[in-house]
Scaffold this motif. Structure first.
Motif, PDB file in Angstrom:
ATOM      1  N   TRP A 285       5.048  56.849  99.570  1.00 30.59           N
ATOM      2  CA  TRP A 285       3.686  57.315  99.814  1.00 30.59           C
ATOM      3  C   TRP A 285       3.155  58.020  98.567  1.00 30.59           C
ATOM      4  O   TRP A 285       2.012  57.794  98.146  1.00 30.59           O
ATOM      5  CB  TRP A 285       3.703  58.257 101.010  1.00 30.59           C
ATOM      6  CG  TRP A 285       2.373  58.712 101.503  1.00 30.59           C
ATOM      7  CD1 TRP A 285       1.138  58.278 101.114  1.00 30.59           C
ATOM      8  CD2 TRP A 285       2.153  59.695 102.508  1.00 30.59           C
ATOM      9  NE1 TRP A 285       0.155  58.941 101.807  1.00 30.59           N
ATOM     10  CE2 TRP A 285       0.749  59.818 102.675  1.00 30.59           C
ATOM     11  CE3 TRP A 285       3.000  60.470 103.291  1.00 30.59           C
ATOM     12  CZ2 TRP A 285       0.193  60.713 103.594  1.00 30.59           C
ATOM     13  CZ3 TRP A 285       2.442  61.353 104.197  1.00 30.59           C
ATOM     14  CH2 TRP A 285       1.052  61.471 104.345  1.00 30.59           C
ATOM     15  N   ALA A 286       3.974  58.864  97.952  1.00 29.07           N
ATOM     16  CA  ALA A 286       3.549  59.571  96.744  1.00 29.07           C
ATOM     17  C   ALA A 286       3.183  58.589  95.636  1.00 29.07           C
ATOM     18  O   ALA A 286       2.217  58.812  94.879  1.00 29.07           O
ATOM     19  CB  ALA A 286       4.643  60.519  96.275  1.00 29.07           C
ATOM     20  N   THR A 287       3.923  57.510  95.538  1.00 31.36           N
ATOM     21  CA  THR A 287       3.643  56.505  94.510  1.00 31.36           C
ATOM     22  C   THR A 287       2.234  55.929  94.668  1.00 31.36           C
ATOM     23  O   THR A 287       1.549  55.673  93.671  1.00 31.36           O
ATOM     24  CB  THR A 287       4.679  55.371  94.584  1.00 31.36           C
ATOM     25  OG1 THR A 287       5.971  55.919  94.323  1.00 31.36           O
ATOM     26  CG2 THR A 287       4.393  54.298  93.555  1.00 31.36           C
ATOM     27  N   THR A 288       1.789  55.762  95.893  1.00 33.12           N
ATOM     28  CA  THR A 288       0.448  55.197  96.107  1.00 33.12           C
ATOM     29  C   THR A 288      -0.651  56.126  95.619  1.00 33.12           C
ATOM     30  O   THR A 288      -1.769  55.685  95.351  1.00 33.12           O
ATOM     31  CB  THR A 288       0.203  54.867  97.586  1.00 33.12           C
ATOM     32  OG1 THR A 288       0.108  56.086  98.349  1.00 33.12           O
ATOM     33  CG2 THR A 288       1.319  54.003  98.150  1.00 33.12           C
ATOM     34  N   GLU A 289      -0.363  57.421  95.501  1.00 35.22           N
ATOM     35  CA  GLU A 289      -1.342  58.384  95.016  1.00 35.22           C
ATOM     36  C   GLU A 289      -1.006  58.876  93.614  1.00 35.22           C
ATOM     37  O   GLU A 289      -1.618  59.824  93.120  1.00 35.22           O
ATOM     38  CB  GLU A 289      -1.428  59.582  95.978  1.00 35.22           C
ATOM     39  CG  GLU A 289      -1.929  59.235  97.368  1.00 35.22           C
ATOM     40  CD  GLU A 289      -3.401  58.846  97.381  1.00 35.22           C
ATOM     41  OE1 GLU A 289      -4.116  59.174  96.413  1.00 35.22           O
ATOM     42  OE2 GLU A 289      -3.840  58.219  98.365  1.00 35.22           O
ATOM     43  N   ASN A 290      -0.003  58.237  92.973  1.00 39.55           N
ATOM     44  CA  ASN A 290       0.402  58.601  91.612  1.00 39.55           C
ATOM     45  C   ASN A 290       0.849  60.060  91.524  1.00 39.55           C
ATOM     46  O   ASN A 290       0.569  60.758  90.543  1.00 39.55           O
ATOM     47  CB  ASN A 290      -0.710  58.318  90.608  1.00 39.55           C
ATOM     48  CG  ASN A 290      -0.168  58.015  89.213  1.00 39.55           C
ATOM     49  OD1 ASN A 290       1.042  57.924  89.013  1.00 39.55           O
ATOM     50  ND2 ASN A 290      -1.052  57.879  88.253  1.00 39.55           N
ATOM     51  N   VAL A 291       1.528  60.531  92.552  1.00 37.76           N
ATOM     52  CA  VAL A 291       2.118  61.864  92.586  1.00 37.76           C
ATOM     53  C   VAL A 291       3.608  61.716  92.265  1.00 37.76           C
ATOM     54  O   VAL A 291       4.290  60.852  92.818  1.00 37.76           O
ATOM     55  CB  VAL A 291       1.924  62.516  93.971  1.00 37.76           C
ATOM     56  CG1 VAL A 291       2.707  63.824  94.082  1.00 37.76           C
ATOM     57  CG2 VAL A 291       0.438  62.755  94.230  1.00 37.76           C
ATOM     58  N   ALA A 292       4.116  62.549  91.365  1.00 37.80           N
ATOM     59  CA  ALA A 292       5.518  62.453  90.957  1.00 37.80           C
ATOM     60  C   ALA A 292       6.446  63.040  92.025  1.00 37.80           C
ATOM     61  O   ALA A 292       6.025  63.845  92.863  1.00 37.80           O
ATOM     62  CB  ALA A 292       5.729  63.173  89.628  1.00 37.80           C
ATOM     63  N   VAL A 293       7.722  62.630  91.983  1.00 40.78           N
ATOM     64  CA  VAL A 293       8.718  63.088  92.947  1.00 40.78           C
ATOM     65  C   VAL A 293       9.967  63.548  92.202  1.00 40.78           C
ATOM     66  O   VAL A 293      10.562  62.783  91.439  1.00 40.78           O
ATOM     67  CB  VAL A 293       9.110  61.966  93.936  1.00 40.78           C
ATOM     68  CG1 VAL A 293      10.089  62.496  94.986  1.00 40.78           C
ATOM     69  CG2 VAL A 293       7.878  61.367  94.604  1.00 40.78           C
ATOM     70  N   TYR A 294      10.349  64.801  92.423  1.00 39.27           N
ATOM     71  CA  TYR A 294      11.623  65.339  91.954  1.00 39.27           C
ATOM     72  C   TYR A 294      12.232  66.115  93.117  1.00 39.27           C
ATOM     73  O   TYR A 294      11.611  67.051  93.617  1.00 39.27           O
ATOM     74  CB  TYR A 294      11.440  66.294  90.766  1.00 39.27           C
ATOM     75  CG  TYR A 294      10.986  65.623  89.492  1.00 39.27           C
ATOM     76  CD1 TYR A 294      11.897  65.022  88.633  1.00 39.27           C
ATOM     77  CD2 TYR A 294       9.634  65.611  89.136  1.00 39.27           C
ATOM     78  CE1 TYR A 294      11.475  64.419  87.458  1.00 39.27           C
ATOM     79  CE2 TYR A 294       9.208  65.006  87.968  1.00 39.27           C
ATOM     80  CZ  TYR A 294      10.134  64.412  87.128  1.00 39.27           C
ATOM     81  OH  TYR A 294       9.720  63.816  85.967  1.00 39.27           O
ATOM     82  N   PRO A 295      13.413  65.754  93.585  1.00 36.37           N
ATOM     83  CA  PRO A 295      13.953  66.455  94.748  1.00 36.37           C
ATOM     84  C   PRO A 295      14.266  67.919  94.456  1.00 36.37           C
ATOM     85  O   PRO A 295      14.680  68.272  93.352  1.00 36.37           O
ATOM     86  CB  PRO A 295      15.223  65.679  95.084  1.00 36.37           C
ATOM     87  CG  PRO A 295      15.613  65.015  93.804  1.00 36.37           C
ATOM     88  CD  PRO A 295      14.323  64.705  93.103  1.00 36.37           C
ATOM     89  N   HIS A 296      14.049  68.754  95.456  1.00 34.12           N
ATOM     90  CA  HIS A 296      14.541  70.127  95.417  1.00 34.12           C
ATOM     91  C   HIS A 296      16.021  70.096  95.780  1.00 34.12           C
ATOM     92  O   HIS A 296      16.426  69.400  96.708  1.00 34.12           O
ATOM     93  CB  HIS A 296      13.783  70.989  96.425  1.00 34.12           C
ATOM     94  CG  HIS A 296      14.333  72.364  96.590  1.00 34.12           C
ATOM     95  ND1 HIS A 296      15.231  72.691  97.584  1.00 34.12           N
ATOM     96  CD2 HIS A 296      14.139  73.493  95.865  1.00 34.12           C
ATOM     97  CE1 HIS A 296      15.543  73.970  97.480  1.00 34.12           C
ATOM     98  NE2 HIS A 296      14.903  74.480  96.447  1.00 34.12           N
ATOM     99  N   VAL A 297      16.839  70.861  95.043  1.00 32.46           N
ATOM    100  CA  VAL A 297      18.288  70.819  95.281  1.00 32.46           C
ATOM    101  C   VAL A 297      18.839  72.234  95.190  1.00 32.46           C
ATOM    102  O   VAL A 297      18.930  72.805  94.100  1.00 32.46           O
ATOM    103  CB  VAL A 297      19.023  69.930  94.250  1.00 32.46           C
ATOM    104  CG1 VAL A 297      20.455  69.680  94.707  1.00 32.46           C
ATOM    105  CG2 VAL A 297      18.298  68.620  94.021  1.00 32.46           C
TER     106      VAL A 297
END
Length: 377
Positions: A285-297
């Motif tokens: 879903w984030a990819t469709t809005e060009n929002v980056a993803v980095y997991p919290h760990v």
């Protein structure tokens, strides 16, 4: 292959007196986690982990989720989130049940990986990934008043080329801590900061502007996670990317963050956001809005392994080789034997690179003797 049993295992490790640590909102004196151990009728075992109050979350697993999963195929895992919203609709979006779902989901994916002989990141559609770039999550607010330079010096000695620090007590303190880290890490290192939601909007803007000379890769949780309007206004008004997500639980919490471009980066925690199934949904879903993803760990060993598999599955869209971007991965550097002692071969983030396990499932082997050592009732 059917699920025979689902066991919830609360874990706890009390820190020594005087060694509590944390962030701008407070310190903690205990490390904890909740493991889920799922066994099939043919004897295969899968593990998952939730980052939530262990006893309460264990009860949610036992009372709500175990009856849903026992007798079912692990391959039905991607229906689990929907089922909780349908069958436990009064509770389905709550943080405790969502965290419990996360642990069960991870364990079921671990079983699928073992059954197919594939690491989970490959099952999620990820390209061959050998390693990620770990960043030291460090410079905590400590009960004993640690010199902020000391944890950064240790991170540099260990070979880290990136770090994230805790700030959020005042703009002056923010600048002092960030300046210290930047000097020790060097100009080329990735440097992030985490406010843990301790500022109001204008305080966050003042801090972000004051930190602009230090070339931050992102600022994290500058305002409370429930302040969606503040996040959106801040994202529009500062040049540094804004990230959040560790205190959001699944698709309905993330809806405004992604659809409204409330932030530049989302950070689902595999132990809270719904495990692999829901986090994959969020990433696409984030990819469709060009929002980056980095997991919290900030999890124990099983949670870190799950986040590592998830990180390795993420696409680089819209970037290609012409815009090289490291796959940054958070690795907590505080004391936590639930992270360092639960695996037969602990994950090693030192030296500037963290290998992605290539074995089936999570790719790690849980030391069940260690699990029993930290088990709490």
């Amino acid at each position: 292959m059917q699920v025979d049993s689902v066991a919830a295992i609360p874990l706890s490790f009390p820190l020594e007196d005087g060694r509590a640590f944390g962030h701008a909102r407070g310190v903690m004196d205990t490390r904890s986690a909740m493991l889920v151990r799922v066994e099939t009728t043919t004897g295969e075992v899968g593990y998952g982990e939730a980052l939530a109050p262990p006893q309460t979350t264990a009860t949610a697993v036992e009372e709500v989720l175990a009856p849903m999963v026992e007798g079912a195929s692990p391959y039905e895992v991607e229906t689990l989130t929907e089922r909780t919203h349908q069958e436990a609709y009064n509770l389905g979006g709550g943080p405790i049940l969502q965290s419990a779902v996360s642990a069960v989901d991870i364990a079921l994916w671990d079983l699928i990986g073992k059954a197919t002989g594939e690491p989970i990141y490959r099952l999620l559609g990820g390209q061959q990934t050998e390693a990620v770039t770990p960043y030291a999550s460090t410079m905590y607010i400590t009960e004993w008043g640690e010199d902020p330079a000391e944890p950064i010096e240790r991170a540099v000695e260990e070979g880290f080329t990136a770090a994230k620090l805790k700030i959020g007590r005042s703009v002056e303190d923010d600048v002092e801590r960030v300046a210290t880290a930047r000097e020790l890490l060097g100009d080329d290192a990735h440097l992030m900061v985490d406010y843990n939601g301790n500022y109001r909007l204008k305080q966050a803007i003042q801090s972000a502007n004051a930190l602009e000379p230090y070339d931050l890769t992102w600022i994290e949780e500058p305002v409370p996670p429930e302040d969606y309007t503040g996040l959106r206004k801040l994202t529009d008004r500062v040049d540094v990317p804004v990230a959040t997500g560790e205190s959001h639980f699944g698709r309905f919490d993330y809806k405004r963050l992604i659809a409204d471009h409330g932030v530049d980066i989302i950070q689902p925690d595999l132990g809270r956001a719904g495990g692999f199934s829901e986090s994959r949904f969020l990433a696409k879903w984030a990819t469709t809005e060009n929002v980056a993803v980095y997991p919290h760990v900030w999890n124990g060993a099983v949670g870190v392994a799950a986040a590592l598999q998830f990180a390795a599955s993420l696409p680089s869209y819209p970037h290609n080789e012409n815009v090289p971007e490291p796959l940054l991965f958070e690795f907590d550097r505080s004391q936590n034997p639930l992270r360092d002692e639960l695996l037969d071969a602990p994950l090693d983030p030192t030296g500037g690179s963290l290998a992605v396990p290539q074995g089936p499932g999570l790719g790690v082997s849980v030391n069940e003797d260690a699990v029993e050592r930290f088990r709490t009732e």
